[in-house]
Design a protein around this motif. Structure first.
Motif, PDB file in Angstrom:
ATOM      1  N   UNK A  20       0.844  -1.198   0.000  1.00 42.04           N
ATOM      2  CA  UNK A  20       0.000   0.000   0.000  1.00 42.04           C
ATOM      3  C   UNK A  20       0.879   1.247   0.000  1.00 42.04           C
ATOM      4  N   UNK A  21       0.742   2.070  -1.035  1.00 46.37           N
ATOM      5  CA  UNK A  21       1.461   3.336  -1.125  1.00 46.37           C
ATOM      6  C   UNK A  21       0.504   4.448  -0.718  1.00 46.37           C
ATOM      7  N   UNK A  22       0.551   4.828   0.551  1.00 44.56           N
ATOM      8  CA  UNK A  22      -0.404   5.801   1.104  1.00 44.56           C
ATOM      9  C   UNK A  22      -0.150   7.188   0.537  1.00 44.56           C
ATOM     10  N   UNK A  30       3.600  10.876  -7.854  1.00 48.26           N
ATOM     11  CA  UNK A  30       4.812  10.190  -7.422  1.00 48.26           C
ATOM     12  C   UNK A  30       4.524   8.745  -7.029  1.00 48.26           C
ATOM     13  N   UNK A  31       3.389   8.522  -6.370  1.00 50.84           N
ATOM     14  CA  UNK A  31       3.035   7.167  -5.966  1.00 50.84           C
ATOM     15  C   UNK A  31       2.772   6.292  -7.191  1.00 50.84           C
ATOM     16  N   UNK A  32       2.065   6.838  -8.173  1.00 53.43           N
ATOM     17  CA  UNK A  32       1.786   6.084  -9.403  1.00 53.43           C
ATOM     18  C   UNK A  32       3.081   5.790 -10.147  1.00 53.43           C
ATOM     19  N   UNK A  33       3.980   6.784 -10.202  1.00 54.98           N
ATOM     20  CA  UNK A  33       5.257   6.585 -10.896  1.00 54.98           C
ATOM     21  C   UNK A  33       6.069   5.488 -10.222  1.00 54.98           C
ATOM     22  N   UNK A  34       6.092   5.489  -8.879  1.00 55.84           N
ATOM     23  CA  UNK A  34       6.828   4.456  -8.160  1.00 55.84           C
ATOM     24  C   UNK A  34       6.190   3.090  -8.365  1.00 55.84           C
ATOM     25  N   UNK A  35       4.850   3.046  -8.291  1.00 54.34           N
ATOM     26  CA  UNK A  35       4.150   1.777  -8.467  1.00 54.34           C
ATOM     27  C   UNK A  35       4.406   1.214  -9.864  1.00 54.34           C
ATOM     28  N   UNK A  36       4.385   2.080 -10.866  1.00 52.17           N
ATOM     29  CA  UNK A  36       4.639   1.644 -12.244  1.00 52.17           C
ATOM     30  C   UNK A  36       6.058   1.086 -12.374  1.00 52.17           C
ATOM     31  N   UNK A  37       7.014   1.794 -11.789  1.00 49.70           N
ATOM     32  CA  UNK A  37       8.414   1.353 -11.847  1.00 49.70           C
ATOM     33  C   UNK A  37       8.576   0.010 -11.137  1.00 49.70           C
ATOM     34  N   UNK A  38       7.970  -0.131  -9.966  1.00 52.44           N
ATOM     35  CA  UNK A  38       8.087  -1.376  -9.206  1.00 52.44           C
ATOM     36  C   UNK A  38       7.478  -2.538  -9.974  1.00 52.44           C
ATOM     37  N   UNK A  70       0.576  -6.135 -10.821  1.00 58.13           N
ATOM     38  CA  UNK A  70      -0.223  -5.040 -11.379  1.00 58.13           C
ATOM     39  C   UNK A  70      -0.364  -3.975 -10.301  1.00 58.13           C
ATOM     40  N   UNK A  71      -0.909  -2.844 -10.691  1.00 63.03           N
ATOM     41  CA  UNK A  71      -1.191  -1.802  -9.705  1.00 63.03           C
ATOM     42  C   UNK A  71      -2.669  -1.450  -9.742  1.00 63.03           C
ATOM     43  N   UNK A  72      -3.202  -1.027  -8.596  1.00 64.94           N
ATOM     44  CA  UNK A  72      -4.625  -0.713  -8.477  1.00 64.94           C
ATOM     45  C   UNK A  72      -4.793   0.431  -7.481  1.00 64.94           C
ATOM     46  N   UNK A  73      -6.047   0.704  -7.108  1.00 64.68           N
ATOM     47  CA  UNK A  73      -6.345   1.733  -6.116  1.00 64.68           C
ATOM     48  C   UNK A  73      -7.242   1.145  -5.046  1.00 64.68           C
ATOM     49  N   UNK A 128      -2.530   4.111  -3.726  1.00 62.54           N
ATOM     50  CA  UNK A 128      -2.056   3.267  -4.824  1.00 62.54           C
ATOM     51  C   UNK A 128      -1.585   1.929  -4.241  1.00 62.54           C
ATOM     52  N   UNK A 129      -1.970   0.837  -4.878  1.00 65.53           N
ATOM     53  CA  UNK A 129      -1.665  -0.496  -4.370  1.00 65.53           C
ATOM     54  C   UNK A 129      -0.913  -1.288  -5.438  1.00 65.53           C
ATOM     55  N   UNK A 130       0.223  -1.862  -5.055  1.00 64.46           N
ATOM     56  CA  UNK A 130       0.945  -2.808  -5.919  1.00 64.46           C
ATOM     57  C   UNK A 130       0.483  -4.215  -5.529  1.00 64.46           C
ATOM     58  N   UNK A 131       0.041  -4.988  -6.526  1.00 66.55           N
ATOM     59  CA  UNK A 131      -0.549  -6.300  -6.268  1.00 66.55           C
ATOM     60  C   UNK A 131       0.343  -7.398  -6.834  1.00 66.55           C
ATOM     61  N   UNK A 132       0.546  -8.428  -6.041  1.00 62.53           N
ATOM     62  CA  UNK A 132       1.206  -9.647  -6.512  1.00 62.53           C
ATOM     63  C   UNK A 132       0.167 -10.763  -6.513  1.00 62.53           C
ATOM     64  N   UNK A 133      -0.146 -11.297  -7.693  1.00 65.77           N
ATOM     65  CA  UNK A 133      -1.117 -12.386  -7.808  1.00 65.77           C
ATOM     66  C   UNK A 133      -0.372 -13.712  -7.733  1.00 65.77           C
ATOM     67  N   UNK A 134      -0.657 -14.486  -6.675  1.00 64.70           N
ATOM     68  CA  UNK A 134       0.052 -15.742  -6.467  1.00 64.70           C
ATOM     69  C   UNK A 134      -0.697 -16.941  -7.048  1.00 64.70           C
ATOM     70  N   UNK A 135      -2.016 -16.954  -6.918  1.00 62.90           N
ATOM     71  CA  UNK A 135      -2.757 -18.141  -7.368  1.00 62.90           C
ATOM     72  C   UNK A 135      -4.212 -17.790  -7.612  1.00 62.90           C
TER      73      UNK A 135
END
Length: 619
Positions: A197-199, A500-508, A557-560, A566-573
């Motif tokens: 979570x990128x607050x 800035x949060x979106x830019x970081x999330x995109x880069x990550x 992926x990234x979401x809200x 801004x939320x960075x998501x890791x889909x495991x299964x």
């Protein structure tokens, strides 16, 4: 001059013109009688008319139902004329749809017998006491709803016929097991994810802004910092409700009113009656029953066997206790002419057919003791005196506010009221009293806003009025940067923080997809624990659109979130395992949806193949 006028009137040309004018009035008058009938019709469906009275009753019933459900929220909606028009239109459309279905049911030969109507009536829980049909409750409920037993039975008959068609349409739908299984898998499918979570608040706090950036953002967004036109308003408020607090009613006044209006505090004369009804004009059939009674037959037995009033026949013809003013006039006149319990009338003709009426019991009018009604009387007198005083003061307020239009001082003194003066207000932040459309319209009128005069006396509610005047005005203006700098900084910081949060999330996300997991440590980030989400999650739209990860890999992926972070998501299964215990519920929902679609399709066809005429009833 007069001679010329007389000569002109007697000329042929003038006579012809006058004749045409007279004819136009004649035909206009006749035309109003010819076409005036539509004033009582809300809509015409084929050859069936929906009366304005029926529509207004249905509208009021639906309005009361919505008011009970939504309370003040619905009251606020009703303040919007466009919503009221739309709401009335929806009620009329539903009545038209019902009429279309009834007509279609008749063309299919669907019918309902008297026995079916009777069975439904006796089983309705609204008319039951301790599990048994109550004639008293039945009659009372019908009177409150404005129905006679005959009109209510006809309403039930039409409803049953319409429901036969609806049942035939809706009961024919089904959902295949394969459809249910596929839908169940889609609905119950879940995803296992980890998130970062990128607050936005954290990113906004770290933003460093230059004076130039602040000035540029301020110039680019003038609407955000524009103060609307404002007025400083003075007003006098006068209401009957407020006047009640200053009024006292003595016991002597209340007792005198009690003696002068004793009938008002006395119970109505009541009669418990039974009847046998033969509907229509079959006098011979009714006379045959009367002959049986005169020969000694039991009234209750004959009522149960032969009365055509479905509701009362089950109770031996009993209608329970009745008062004056609730029954058909002919019926009431005959019933209240009976003086001895057990006495029976001859044949009584009403709009519903022939009645034979029997008097079962009598209750004389009884006055309530003064002590029991004293508080009620005092409140009534207080209310009435407040209303009388209110209208006297309103007249005085109208006179003085008009005669001395440059100030509220004289008007306030005349009605012993206080002048209230607001700070500078706009339409958006005005006190509720001044937000009333009529009051706001007066404030914005040239006479009040520009000329500085008192407004007219404006009614804001029954027995509640105000007079307003504008003491000062401020034009719409963009506030100086110095006044709104703090607001500008907060908004611009959030905008830049989100960027800035979106830019970081995109880069990550990009780096993680490329296999560079070191990006997390470099930015002090770490995924949280694994969590299982379903389609109700705020992340569902993004997560459920991600491709299913292949064995041994994950997706990013990234979401809200709901609060905009801004939320960075890791889909495991992706979990395809689902529980079949909800299959029956899902199948039922799918069947209902299919049935509703079929019904809408049928109504759409009927609307296209039936002549429907609307009249102006949405206002």
């Amino acid at each position: 001059m007069m001679d010329r006028l007389r000569e002109g009137v007697n000329s042929i040309a003038v006579k012809i013109i006058l004749g045409l004018i007279i004819l136009s009035f004649v035909f206009a008058g006749v035309g109003s009688y010819i076409v005036g009938g539509s004033n009582n019709v809300a809509a015409k469906v084929g050859n069936v008319e929906i009366s304005r009275g029926e529509f207004e009753q249905a509208y009021q019933n639906e309005r009361n139902r919505m008011q009970a459900q939504l309370g003040d929220y619905f009251s606020n909606l009703l303040a919007d004329p466009s919503y009221v028009a739309s709401f009335r239109q929806s009620v009329l459309d539903r009545m038209i749809n019902d009429a279309l279905l009834e007509q279609h049911a008749k063309t299919l030969g669907l019918r309902v017998s008297d026995a079916q109507v009777r069975e439904l009536l006796l089983s309705m829980p609204q008319f039951q006491v301790d599990g048994k049909f109550s004639s008293d409750v039945y009659q009372s409920a019908l009177r409150r709803a404005g129905y006679s037993p005959e009109s209510f039975a006809e309403y039930l008959r039409r409803d049953l016929v319409r429901n036969q068609l609806l049942t035939a349409v809706q009961a024919s739908d089904f959902a295949l097991p394969g459809e249910v299984s596929a839908q169940s898998k889609l609905i119950m499918q879940t995803r296992e994810v980890k998130t970062i979570d990128l607050a936005l608040a954290d990113f906004a706090e770290k933003v460093q802004l230059t004076d130039e950036e602040i000035a540029d953002y301020y110039k680019q967004n003038p609407d955000r910092y524009t103060r609307p036109e404002q007025a400083k308003v003075a007003y006098i408020e006068l209401s009957a409700e407020a006047l009640k607090n200053s009024i006292t009613i003595s016991d002597e006044q209340a007792k005198q009113y009690y003696q002068e209006h004793l009938d008002k505090y006395s119970s109505e004369e009541q009669r418990k009656v039974s009847h046998i009804l033969i509907q229509g004009d079959d006098q011979a059939k009714a006379q045959a029953i009367l002959d049986e009674l005169n020969a000694g037959a039991d009234f209750a037995t004959l009522a149960e066997e032969k009365s055509e009033d479905i509701g009362s026949a089950e109770e031996g013809g009993s209608l329970g206790w009745i008062e004056r003013g609730v029954m058909d006039p002919a019926f009431e006149e005959a019933a209240f002419a009976l003086q001895t319990p057990g006495e029976v009338t001859g044949l009584v003709k009403s709009d519903f057919g022939y009645h034979i009426i029997k008097l079962d019991e009598l209750k004389d009018s009884v006055a309530k003791p003064y002590a029991e009604v004293a508080d009620t009387i005092k409140q009534e007198l207080r209310d009435q005196k407040a209303v009388d005083e209110f209208y006297e003061l309103q007249s005085e307020l109208e006179r003085v506010a008009f005669e001395y239009p440059d100030s509220l001082d004289d008007a306030a003194e005349a009605v012993n009221a206080k002048i209230v003066t607001t700070d500078f207000i706009s339409q958006a932040d005005a006190p509720e009293l001044l937000k009333t459309p009529a009051v706001m319209q007066a404030i914005l009128s040239p006479e009040v806003r520009e000329d500085g005069l008192n407004s007219e006396v404006i009614e804001v509610a029954p027995e509640h009025v105000v007079v307003v005047r504008v003491e000062d005005m401020r034009d719409e203006t963009v506030l100086p940067l110095e006044e709104v700098r703090e607001q500008v900084v907060a908004q611009l910081s959030r905008v830049k923080g989100e960027q800035n949060a979106i830019a970081l999330a995109t880069k990550v996300v990009d780096e993680l997809k490329a296999g560079n997991t070191a990006i997390l440590a470099e930015n002090g980030l770490a995924f949280g624990d694994v969590q299982t989400i379903d389609r109700s999650s705020p992340l569902a739209q993004v997560v459920f659109a991600m491709p299913k990860p292949v064995e041994g890999s994950v997706g990013y992926a990234q979401s809200k979130s709901f609060n905009g972070d801004i939320v960075v998501v890791e889909l495991d299964a992706v979990s395809d395992v689902f529980n079949t215990q909800y299959n029956d519920q899902i199948a039922s929902q799918m069947t209902q949806m299919n049935a509703q679609q079929d019904l809408q399709g049928l109504i759409s066809i009927l609307r296209k193949t039936t002549d429907i005429e609307y009249f102006a009833v949405t206002q």
